[in-house]
Scaffold this motif. Structure first.
Motif, PDB file in Angstrom:
ATOM      1  N   GLU A  53       0.817  -1.209   0.000  1.00 21.33           N
ATOM      2  CA  GLU A  53       0.000   0.000   0.000  1.00 21.33           C
ATOM      3  C   GLU A  53       0.854   1.263   0.000  1.00 21.33           C
ATOM      4  O   GLU A  53       0.454   2.291  -0.548  1.00 21.33           O
ATOM      5  CB  GLU A  53      -0.932  -0.007   1.212  1.00 21.33           C
ATOM      6  CG  GLU A  53      -2.028  -1.080   1.130  1.00 21.33           C
ATOM      7  CD  GLU A  53      -2.908  -1.095   2.358  1.00 21.33           C
ATOM      8  OE1 GLU A  53      -2.573  -0.377   3.328  1.00 21.33           O
ATOM      9  OE2 GLU A  53      -3.940  -1.808   2.345  1.00 21.33           O
ATOM     10  N   SER A  54       2.037   1.185   0.612  1.00 27.78           N
ATOM     11  CA  SER A  54       2.909   2.359   0.676  1.00 27.78           C
ATOM     12  C   SER A  54       3.768   2.518  -0.580  1.00 27.78           C
ATOM     13  O   SER A  54       4.385   3.570  -0.788  1.00 27.78           O
ATOM     14  CB  SER A  54       3.822   2.263   1.905  1.00 27.78           C
ATOM     15  OG  SER A  54       4.712   1.160   1.794  1.00 27.78           O
ATOM     16  N   SER A 102      10.760  -2.332   2.326  1.00 26.46           N
ATOM     17  CA  SER A 102      10.100  -2.910   3.494  1.00 26.46           C
ATOM     18  C   SER A 102      10.485  -4.377   3.687  1.00 26.46           C
ATOM     19  O   SER A 102      10.686  -4.842   4.808  1.00 26.46           O
ATOM     20  CB  SER A 102       8.580  -2.788   3.364  1.00 26.46           C
ATOM     21  OG  SER A 102       8.177  -1.435   3.312  1.00 26.46           O
TER      22      SER A 102
END
Length: 213
Positions: free
Chosen positions: A149-150, A156
């Motif tokens: 989503e980011s 990540s």
């Protein structure tokens, strides 16, 4: 000369408790030692040549308390790291998913490769595909969802891999301490049993034979 030692009643001195004494006991010990060595070497060769499968063992170990959690962290660290690497290059997700799951080195996770690949090919996001296809850790699925989503999934996954690696190392240290204690306990029990056997055969049985002689 000590190998031919007998009790007062003429019976061979059986320190091992196998019902044999003297050279027969030594021969039995050597046979057991050779048999165990051949068995271990045979298993190693069988695994390398694919004759013996470790798949059942891999799945069983994941259900063992403490051990399973440690293996899971190691597998997730590898999975996240490969996702980090492959998402940095132009690679079809249908190729990336099997590659990432093979990197875990565990058949338990690799078995979900076809279903995850199918979900990804149908347009599902990675976190949905992994969440629906198999029992992956909630923490991994949540981190994957936030990363997608980011829009920073590669970065990540690198951080997640490092986190799992640290947790795995901590678990390994705990397991090492636990296994060391268990092995030490087993050795203590064996030595204690040998001492009791020695006292019984050399002193108590000899004393009993002398009284009954």
């Amino acid at each position: 000369a000590s190998l031919g030692t007998t009790r007062i009643n003429g019976e061979p001195l059986d320190l091992l408790g196998f019902g044999v004494g003297g050279w027969a006991a030594v021969t039995l010990y050597v046979q057991i030692l050779i048999g165990c060595t051949v068995l271990v070497l045979g298993l190693i060769v069988g695994v390398r040549r694919g004759i013996v499968s470790l798949k059942p063992l891999q799945r069983w170990l994941l259900r063992v308390p403490k051990v399973g959690a440690c293996i899971e962290k190691i597998c997730m660290a590898r999975l996240a790291w490969v996702l980090h690497l492959t998402l940095n290059v132009e690679m079809d997700l249908r190729q990336m998913v099997p590659l990432a799951l093979r990197a875990t080195g565990n058949d338990y996770y690799q078995q979900f490769s076809p279903s995850i690949t199918k979900l990804v090919a149908s347009g599902q996001p990675l976190h949905v595909a992994f969440g629906l296809a198999g029992p992956f850790p909630v923490h991994f699925i949540d981190a994957l969802e936030v990363a997608e989503e980011s829009g920073q999934i590669s970065e990540s996954m690198a951080r997640l891999s490092a986190q799992y690696e640290q947790e795995a190392q901590a678990s390994l240290r705990t397991l090492t301490t636990l296994l060391g204690a268990i092995i030490g306990g087993i050795i203590a029990v064996v030595i204690g049993a040998m001492i009791i056997r020695f006292v019984q055969v050399v002193y108590l049985d000899t004393l009993n034979d002398a009284l009954n002689f």
